[in-house]
Design a protein around this motif. Sequence first.
Motif, short mmCIF file in Angstrom:
data_model
loop_
_atom_site.label_atom_id
_atom_site.label_comp_id
_atom_site.label_asym_id
_atom_site.label_seq_id
_atom_site.Cartn_x
_atom_site.Cartn_y
_atom_site.Cartn_z
N GLN A 94 1.08 -1.53 -0.14
CA GLN A 94 -0.34 0.30 -0.13
C GLN A 94 1.12 0.92 -0.03
O GLN A 94 0.46 2.44 -0.48
N LEU A 95 2.20 1.27 0.87
CA LEU A 95 3.33 2.64 0.35
C LEU A 95 3.67 2.57 -0.72
O LEU A 95 3.78 3.68 -1.22
N VAL A 96 3.82 1.45 -1.40
CA VAL A 96 4.02 1.76 -2.81
C VAL A 96 3.12 1.91 -3.46
O VAL A 96 3.61 3.05 -4.21
N ALA A 97 2.17 1.47 -3.46
CA ALA A 97 1.14 1.93 -4.39
C ALA A 97 0.92 3.14 -4.08
O ALA A 97 0.59 4.53 -5.17
N HIS A 98 0.93 4.28 -2.58
CA HIS A 98 0.97 5.29 -2.14
C HIS A 98 1.88 6.20 -2.78
O HIS A 98 1.30 7.56 -3.77
N VAL A 99 2.83 5.76 -3.06
CA VAL A 99 3.74 6.66 -3.65
C VAL A 99 3.96 6.66 -5.49
O VAL A 99 3.98 7.63 -5.59
N LEU A 100 3.44 5.11 -5.72
CA LEU A 100 3.59 5.60 -6.79
C LEU A 100 2.00 6.63 -7.67
O LEU A 100 1.19 5.94 -9.33
N GLY A 101 1.42 7.00 -6.41
CA GLY A 101 0.33 8.12 -6.94
C GLY A 101 -1.41 7.11 -6.91
O GLY A 101 -1.97 7.93 -7.28
N ALA A 102 -1.03 5.68 -6.15
CA ALA A 102 -2.22 5.44 -6.89
C ALA A 102 -3.50 5.58 -5.07
O ALA A 102 -2.94 6.06 -4.22
N TRP A 143 -5.43 -1.42 -2.16
CA TRP A 143 -5.11 -0.21 -3.30
C TRP A 143 -5.54 0.08 -4.78
O TRP A 143 -5.95 -1.33 -4.91
N SER A 144 -6.17 1.02 -5.26
CA SER A 144 -5.74 0.94 -6.74
C SER A 144 -4.83 0.49 -7.78
O SER A 144 -4.20 1.07 -6.78
N LEU A 145 -4.19 0.42 -8.84
CA LEU A 145 -3.98 0.08 -9.28
C LEU A 145 -3.44 1.00 -9.98
O LEU A 145 -3.50 1.77 -10.24
N PRO A 146 -1.43 1.25 -9.38
CA PRO A 146 -0.52 2.93 -10.27
C PRO A 146 -0.75 2.84 -11.84
O PRO A 146 -0.18 1.72 -12.31
N GLU A 147 -0.96 3.75 -11.62
CA GLU A 147 -0.64 4.28 -13.33
C GLU A 147 1.13 3.69 -13.93
O GLU A 147 1.53 3.89 -12.71
N GLY A 148 0.05 2.50 -14.84
CA GLY A 148 1.87 2.35 -15.03
C GLY A 148 2.66 0.87 -14.89
O GLY A 148 3.64 0.34 -15.50
N ALA A 149 2.08 0.80 -13.46
CA ALA A 149 2.09 -0.98 -12.89
C ALA A 149 0.86 -1.93 -13.47
O ALA A 149 0.35 -1.35 -14.73
N ARG A 150 1.96 -3.35 -13.31
CA ARG A 150 0.90 -4.53 -14.32
C ARG A 150 0.78 -5.32 -13.25
O ARG A 150 0.88 -5.34 -12.05
N TYR A 167 5.42 -2.65 -10.85
CA TYR A 167 6.60 -1.48 -11.53
C TYR A 167 7.72 -1.95 -11.94
O TYR A 167 7.95 -2.07 -10.99
N GLY A 168 7.93 -1.50 -13.10
CA GLY A 168 8.61 -1.83 -13.90
C GLY A 168 9.34 -3.10 -13.49
O GLY A 168 8.75 -3.77 -14.10
N GLU A 169 10.60 -3.22 -13.37
CA GLU A 169 11.37 -4.78 -12.81
C GLU A 169 11.73 -5.27 -12.25
O GLU A 169 12.13 -5.92 -12.26
#
Length: 235
Positions: A94-102, A143-150, A167-169
């Motif tokens: 959830q923290l990762v998603a938050h950092v990514l703007g989700a 979390w909702s899916l961050p933009e650019g994430a898979r 997100y990324g590699e």
Amino acid sequence: MSRPLYVIEHWALAEPDAGRRHLIARGHDVRVIEPWRGEVLPDLTGEEAGVMVMGGPQMVTDLADHPYLSDECRLIEQAMEKSVPLVGVCLGSQLVAHVLGAAVGPLTDGSQCFGYYPTRSTGDGSGLLPERLVTLNGNAEHWSLPEGARLLAMGESEAAPRQAFSYGETTIGLQFHPEVTRPILDQWQRDYGHVIGLPGTQPRAEQDEGFGRHDPALKAWYGRFLDTWFGPPAA
């Protein structure tokens, strides 16, 4: 020279979890940091073996009440900027998603998770997760899916919808808990038993049956995942 693998914890575990023990047994230089106790997070150089941000009782929606979580967000940003392998588990994801703007928050129907829920991999997750895995969840926010994430995995239960993203590699978020041992589940049931009975949660007997039936496969997958994601320790 060994490369540290930092594990960020958010509460006092009954025992080291299965993932931490697995990584240590593989020879990784695992260094546990507990910001909630006042311990200071490192500045990443980019040479680290990895970072794991684990779960805990805190909520992303209460970020202002836990200033150390903002420090963890900066660590997450560093890890992504420097391509350090990063895993977020439950609160960590959830923290990762938050950092990514989700968006991160409770489900609109008020459902919570506490128990074992069937999860299916998506097309993007087929190389990393089995087609179907019954996973342990214990959370009130998603979390909702961050933009650019898979999106890698979806839950079959409405109480446990999105379950994994990348997100990324080098960054992955897992909403579920593959690391929990039987003593830690006992601790959950003791300390958070008051949520059992809320919409979406399972009775304790069903959780116990779920651990016996599904934990071996969950742990087997988790060990393989950790070996793949972090690779072998430096010689």
